[in-house]
Design a protein around this motif. Structure first.
Motif, mmCIF file in Angstrom:
data_model
loop_
_atom_site.group_PDB
_atom_site.id
_atom_site.type_symbol
_atom_site.label_atom_id
_atom_site.label_comp_id
_atom_site.label_asym_id
_atom_site.label_seq_id
_atom_site.Cartn_x
_atom_site.Cartn_y
_atom_site.Cartn_z
ATOM 1 N N HIS A 22 0.872 -1.170 0.000
ATOM 2 C CA HIS A 22 0.000 0.000 0.000
ATOM 3 C C HIS A 22 0.905 1.214 0.000
ATOM 4 C CE1 HIS A 22 -3.863 -2.074 1.260
ATOM 5 N NE2 HIS A 22 -2.949 -3.028 1.161
ATOM 6 N N TYR A 28 1.617 5.580 -1.163
ATOM 7 C CA TYR A 28 0.958 6.892 -1.119
ATOM 8 C C TYR A 28 0.088 7.079 -2.365
ATOM 9 C CZ TYR A 28 3.648 8.167 2.974
ATOM 10 O OH TYR A 28 4.153 8.219 4.249
ATOM 11 N N CYS A 53 11.367 2.458 -0.461
ATOM 12 C CA CYS A 53 10.575 2.269 0.759
ATOM 13 C C CYS A 53 9.890 3.546 1.249
ATOM 14 C CB CYS A 53 11.442 1.689 1.859
ATOM 15 S SG CYS A 53 11.947 0.027 1.467
ATOM 16 N N GLN A 54 10.442 4.704 0.914
ATOM 17 C CA GLN A 54 9.787 5.956 1.344
ATOM 18 C C GLN A 54 8.397 6.121 0.726
ATOM 19 O OE1 GLN A 54 13.184 6.094 0.827
ATOM 20 N NE2 GLN A 54 14.064 7.906 1.799
ATOM 21 N N ASP A 55 8.156 5.411 -0.375
ATOM 22 C CA ASP A 55 6.866 5.517 -1.046
ATOM 23 C C ASP A 55 5.843 4.546 -0.472
ATOM 24 O OD1 ASP A 55 8.151 7.303 -2.678
ATOM 25 O OD2 ASP A 55 8.559 5.837 -4.254
ATOM 26 N N VAL A 56 6.297 3.653 0.387
ATOM 27 C CA VAL A 56 5.415 2.611 0.915
ATOM 28 C C VAL A 56 4.853 3.030 2.272
ATOM 29 C CG1 VAL A 56 5.297 0.194 1.639
ATOM 30 C CG2 VAL A 56 6.748 0.841 -0.287
ATOM 31 N N ILE A 57 3.559 2.826 2.450
ATOM 32 C CA ILE A 57 2.951 3.059 3.763
ATOM 33 C C ILE A 57 2.967 1.767 4.564
ATOM 34 C CG2 ILE A 57 0.844 3.695 4.981
ATOM 35 C CD1 ILE A 57 0.132 5.445 2.566
ATOM 36 N N GLU A 106 -2.446 8.537 5.661
ATOM 37 C CA GLU A 106 -3.196 8.417 4.401
ATOM 38 C C GLU A 106 -4.123 7.211 4.358
ATOM 39 O OE1 GLU A 106 -1.809 8.655 0.487
ATOM 40 O OE2 GLU A 106 -1.036 10.649 0.676
ATOM 41 N N HIS A 118 8.057 5.593 8.958
ATOM 42 C CA HIS A 118 7.826 6.984 8.529
ATOM 43 C C HIS A 118 6.356 7.272 8.288
ATOM 44 C CE1 HIS A 118 7.138 5.779 4.359
ATOM 45 N NE2 HIS A 118 8.119 4.905 4.517
#
Lengths: 94, 87
Positions: A44, A46, A84-88, B26, B64
């Motif tokens: 999942h 952003y 990984c920064q794009d993954v929630i 989100e 994060h």
């Protein structure tokens, strides 16, 4: 990566205790990553993006995931790296 | 908002093997499950939840993206203001 807290840096006994806790937590996290390899994983991300892929590996500081057969809205990518920064969150069945 | 990654291993360890709910950025729904571990490098939370049919699934919420983690059993008996991050 997350540094040692200020309180622990000043107190050696507390530092040792914190390092032990850190190693216990890290070991079970690495075992979790191991159990995830070659499994289908839902990511999942952003902007409500959901993709599925076969998990391969992660780098030590959890910055990228290497995956195979990444199913995206515009087609299947045979091999891919997910930042990984794009993954929630991500999930898989055990 | 970004307090979870700053808690540190000793505070994270407190949540291990407890049922928690995690709210991710989100995402509307909260994730519930038993906390397996927290990665000390990325502060990611590993949750294990058991399905009705007997299967189990693991969900990892990246550090994060973690907005709030709270322990369910304790939070049931605590006043609203102190429900999150209690040692």
């Amino acid at each position: 990566s997350i540094p040692t807290s200020a309180a622990s840096a000043a107190d050696p006994a507390r530092l040792q205790e914190e390092q032990r806790a850190r190693s216990v937590l890290r070991e079970s996290f690495l075992r979790c990553l191991l159990s995830m390899s070659n499994k289908r994983v839902q990511f999942h991300m952003y902007e409500k993006v959901k993709v599925e892929a076969t998990f391969g590996a992660s780098d030590i500081d959890v910055l990228n995931f290497q995956v195979s057969d990444l199913q995206t809205p515009i087609g299947v990518q045979k091999e891919a790296l997910i930042r990984c920064q794009d993954v929630i969150s991500y999930c898989f069945e055990v | 908002m970004d307090t979870w990654p700053l808690l540190g291993p000793l505070d994270w360890q407190h949540y291990v093997n407890k049922e928690v709910k995690v709210k991710a950025r989100e995402q509307q729904q909260q994730h519930r499950g038993w906390l397996l571990t927290v990665d000390p490098v990325s502060a990611s939370v590993v949750l294990l939840s058991f399905g009705e049919a007997g299967g189990a699934s693991v969900r990892v919420v990246m550090g994060h993206a973690d907005e709030r983690t709270a322990e369910l059993l304790r939070s049931a008996f605590l006043p609203r203001r102190s429900r999150s991050f209690g040692p």
